[in-house]
Design a protein around this motif. Structure first.
Motif, PDB file in Angstrom:
ATOM      1  N   LYS A  74      -5.050 -33.407  32.777  1.00  0.00           N
ATOM      2  CA  LYS A  74      -4.827 -32.616  33.986  1.00  0.00           C
ATOM      3  C   LYS A  74      -3.719 -31.615  33.734  1.00  0.00           C
ATOM      4  N   THR A  75      -3.998 -30.337  33.979  1.00  0.00           N
ATOM      5  CA  THR A  75      -2.989 -29.295  33.838  1.00  0.00           C
ATOM      6  C   THR A  75      -2.311 -29.104  35.191  1.00  0.00           C
ATOM      7  N   THR A  76      -1.037 -29.460  35.244  1.00  0.00           N
ATOM      8  CA  THR A  76      -0.300 -29.379  36.510  1.00  0.00           C
ATOM      9  C   THR A  76       0.512 -28.102  36.651  1.00  0.00           C
ATOM     10  N   ASP A  77       0.653 -27.336  35.570  1.00  0.00           N
ATOM     11  CA  ASP A  77       1.409 -26.080  35.626  1.00  0.00           C
ATOM     12  C   ASP A  77       0.800 -25.106  34.630  1.00  0.00           C
ATOM     13  N   ASP A  78       0.541 -23.899  35.068  1.00  0.00           N
ATOM     14  CA  ASP A  78      -0.055 -22.866  34.226  1.00  0.00           C
ATOM     15  C   ASP A  78       0.429 -21.528  34.764  1.00  0.00           C
ATOM     16  N   ARG A  79       1.437 -20.951  34.093  1.00  0.00           N
ATOM     17  CA  ARG A  79       2.035 -19.733  34.651  1.00  0.00           C
ATOM     18  C   ARG A  79       2.735 -18.922  33.556  1.00  0.00           C
ATOM     19  N   ALA A  80       2.958 -17.654  33.888  1.00  0.00           N
ATOM     20  CA  ALA A  80       3.685 -16.769  32.981  1.00  0.00           C
ATOM     21  C   ALA A  80       5.169 -17.078  33.025  1.00  0.00           C
ATOM     22  N   VAL A  81       5.823 -16.895  31.899  1.00  0.00           N
ATOM     23  CA  VAL A  81       7.273 -17.103  31.802  1.00  0.00           C
ATOM     24  C   VAL A  81       7.918 -15.740  31.577  1.00  0.00           C
ATOM     25  N   PRO A  82       8.719 -15.248  32.534  1.00  0.00           N
ATOM     26  CA  PRO A  82       9.313 -13.913  32.377  1.00  0.00           C
ATOM     27  C   PRO A  82      10.457 -13.917  31.364  1.00  0.00           C
ATOM     28  N   ASP A  83      10.741 -12.701  30.865  1.00  0.00           N
ATOM     29  CA  ASP A  83      11.896 -12.484  29.982  1.00  0.00           C
ATOM     30  C   ASP A  83      11.841 -13.328  28.721  1.00  0.00           C
ATOM     31  N   LEU A  84      10.645 -13.538  28.198  1.00  0.00           N
ATOM     32  CA  LEU A  84      10.481 -14.274  26.950  1.00  0.00           C
ATOM     33  C   LEU A  84       9.404 -13.581  26.124  1.00  0.00           C
ATOM     34  N   GLY A  85       9.843 -12.822  25.108  1.00  0.00           N
ATOM     35  CA  GLY A  85       8.907 -12.039  24.327  1.00  0.00           C
ATOM     36  C   GLY A  85       8.245 -10.956  25.169  1.00  0.00           C
ATOM     37  N   GLU A  86       7.125 -10.443  24.689  1.00  0.00           N
ATOM     38  CA  GLU A  86       6.360  -9.472  25.467  1.00  0.00           C
ATOM     39  C   GLU A  86       5.471 -10.179  26.495  1.00  0.00           C
ATOM     40  N   LYS A  87       4.935 -11.337  26.096  1.00  0.00           N
ATOM     41  CA  LYS A  87       4.130 -12.174  26.981  1.00  0.00           C
ATOM     42  C   LYS A  87       4.449 -13.622  26.653  1.00  0.00           C
ATOM     43  N   ALA A  88       4.431 -14.443  27.675  1.00  0.00           N
ATOM     44  CA  ALA A  88       4.639 -15.879  27.452  1.00  0.00           C
ATOM     45  C   ALA A  88       3.957 -16.637  28.581  1.00  0.00           C
ATOM     46  N   THR A  89       3.286 -17.715  28.227  1.00  0.00           N
ATOM     47  CA  THR A  89       2.603 -18.558  29.208  1.00  0.00           C
ATOM     48  C   THR A  89       2.922 -20.015  28.912  1.00  0.00           C
ATOM     49  N   LEU A  90       3.207 -20.753  29.981  1.00  0.00           N
ATOM     50  CA  LEU A  90       3.530 -22.172  29.863  1.00  0.00           C
ATOM     51  C   LEU A  90       2.429 -23.009  30.497  1.00  0.00           C
ATOM     52  N   LEU A  91       2.019 -24.046  29.787  1.00  0.00           N
ATOM     53  CA  LEU A  91       1.056 -25.015  30.304  1.00  0.00           C
ATOM     54  C   LEU A  91       1.713 -26.392  30.268  1.00  0.00           C
ATOM     55  N   TYR A  92       1.631 -27.112  31.386  1.00  0.00           N
ATOM     56  CA  TYR A  92       2.104 -28.495  31.393  1.00  0.00           C
ATOM     57  C   TYR A  92       0.893 -29.388  31.658  1.00  0.00           C
ATOM     58  N   THR A  93       0.614 -30.264  30.724  1.00  0.00           N
ATOM     59  CA  THR A  93      -0.595 -31.087  30.773  1.00  0.00           C
ATOM     60  C   THR A  93      -0.217 -32.556  30.753  1.00  0.00           C
ATOM     61  N   THR A  94      -0.885 -33.345  31.587  1.00  0.00           N
ATOM     62  CA  THR A  94      -0.595 -34.771  31.644  1.00  0.00           C
ATOM     63  C   THR A  94      -1.857 -35.578  31.332  1.00  0.00           C
ATOM     64  N   ALA A  95      -1.629 -36.783  30.795  1.00  0.00           N
ATOM     65  CA  ALA A  95      -2.716 -37.729  30.528  1.00  0.00           C
ATOM     66  C   ALA A  95      -2.131 -39.124  30.608  1.00  0.00           C
ATOM     67  N   SER A  96      -2.709 -39.961  31.473  1.00  0.00           N
ATOM     68  CA  SER A  96      -2.266 -41.348  31.649  1.00  0.00           C
ATOM     69  C   SER A  96      -0.784 -41.427  32.007  1.00  0.00           C
ATOM     70  N   GLY A  97      -0.321 -40.463  32.789  1.00  0.00           N
ATOM     71  CA  GLY A  97       1.060 -40.508  33.246  1.00  0.00           C
ATOM     72  C   GLY A  97       2.065 -39.848  32.337  1.00  0.00           C
ATOM     73  N   PHE A  98       1.656 -39.411  31.154  1.00  0.00           N
ATOM     74  CA  PHE A  98       2.569 -38.764  30.225  1.00  0.00           C
ATOM     75  C   PHE A  98       2.153 -37.317  30.029  1.00  0.00           C
ATOM     76  N   GLY A  99       3.156 -36.435  29.968  1.00  0.00           N
ATOM     77  CA  GLY A  99       2.847 -35.012  29.875  1.00  0.00           C
ATOM     78  C   GLY A  99       3.550 -34.339  28.712  1.00  0.00           C
ATOM     79  N   HIS A 100       3.112 -33.117  28.417  1.00  0.00           N
ATOM     80  CA  HIS A 100       3.756 -32.306  27.396  1.00  0.00           C
ATOM     81  C   HIS A 100       3.647 -30.839  27.788  1.00  0.00           C
ATOM     82  N   VAL A 101       4.568 -30.041  27.265  1.00  0.00           N
ATOM     83  CA  VAL A 101       4.592 -28.609  27.504  1.00  0.00           C
ATOM     84  C   VAL A 101       4.015 -27.887  26.298  1.00  0.00           C
ATOM     85  N   ASP A 102       3.116 -26.945  26.551  1.00  0.00           N
ATOM     86  CA  ASP A 102       2.659 -25.994  25.538  1.00  0.00           C
ATOM     87  C   ASP A 102       3.126 -24.616  25.971  1.00  0.00           C
ATOM     88  N   LEU A 103       3.877 -23.950  25.110  1.00  0.00           N
ATOM     89  CA  LEU A 103       4.393 -22.619  25.403  1.00  0.00           C
ATOM     90  C   LEU A 103       3.880 -21.663  24.333  1.00  0.00           C
TER      91      LEU A 103
END
Length: 260
Positions: free
Chosen positions: A182-211
């Motif tokens: 389940k992706t609980t966060d999917d959004r642009a991150v300002p002031d980081l490079g020319e473009k940046a997107t953050l995804l926060y994904t969870t599975a079985s109660g544990f999550g990780h960030v992909d930037l």
């Protein structure tokens, strides 16, 4: 006159032909060789096994490298036609602010020691060498103090970085949905490079960030996950803390890029 006996001559037996000797039986293996034994041994075999795993961000690294291979041929044959529009001075390839990056540091030098100590205390770094001639720096940090922390930072230089950026995000979203996460966060991150997107994904109660970050011809992918011990069980850290760690990793990696 003596009588001539009309008796046919005794028939002589025909010579006996030598008997045909049977061919010796050929040895037949009891079992066919194991297909695994037919694969190349050594580093090639080990690398194939490593890429098969989709754990701790290995799938993201393999995905990015695959996108590079797929884009090389189409991009060469579909070069945009030149236009008559004058090129602004700010987009001059020789300009220090727009010149493509040409060199990378080693994978374990992408992060400052202060960042590692703050977000993955006691972590040891493993450097992953590039394959296939790709200009790539790839390092991973793992710590078990006091729980479990994993940081993976990969920087790649490519003329197709912008296209790979978009396709990496699309594939990450598809993979998460296909795997039942389940992706609980999917959004642009300002002031980081020319473009940046953050995804926060969870599975079985544990999550990780992909930037995923784009800066000129450089593509950065960062994964961060951490769990603290709560009694005898692991407890996920707050998503805001994971985002802060991934952002700090991206800032460190961006600071290492050079044009010569």
């Amino acid at each position: 006159m003596a009588e001539i006996e009309d008796t046919p001559p005794t028939t002589q037996p025909l010579p006996t032909l030598p008997s045909t000797r049977p061919l010796p039986a050929q040895a037949t293996p009891a079992t066919l060789p194991d297909p695994a034994d037919l694969r190349p041994a050594g580093p090639t075999r080990r690398w194939t096994w490593l890429l098969a795993g989709i754990t701790a961000g290995a799938g993201t690294a393999a995905l990015v490298l695959g996108l590079v291979a797929n884009l090389v041929t189409p991009a060469t044959t579909a070069a945009p036609a030149p236009t008559a529009t004058a090129t602004p001075a700010s987009s001059d390839p020789a300009s220090p602010t727009t010149a493509p990056y040409t060199t990378l540091v080693a994978g374990c030098a992408l992060l400052r020691p202060e960042t590692v100590d703050r977000y993955a205390k006691g972590a040891a770094c493993t450097e992953h060498k590039p394959v296939g001639g790709t200009t790539l720096a790839n390092g991973s940090w793992s710590s078990r103090e006091p729980g479990l922390t994993e940081m993976l930072v990969m920087v790649m230089l490519s003329p197709f970085a912008d296209r790979i950026y978009q396709q990496t995000l699309s594939s990450d979203r598809t993979m998460a949905a296909t795997a039942g996460m389940k992706t609980t966060d999917d959004r642009a991150v300002p002031d980081l490079g020319e473009k940046a997107t953050l995804l926060y994904t969870t599975a079985s109660g544990f999550g990780h960030v992909d930037l995923v970050v784009l800066q000129r011809n450089a593509l950065l992918t960062i994964r961060y996950e951490a769990h603290t011990l709560s009694g005898y069980t692991l407890k996920d850290i707050p998503p805001a803390d994971a985002e802060a760690a991934a952002t700090a990793c991206a800032q460190d990696a961006l600071a290492t890029l050079t044009t010569s």
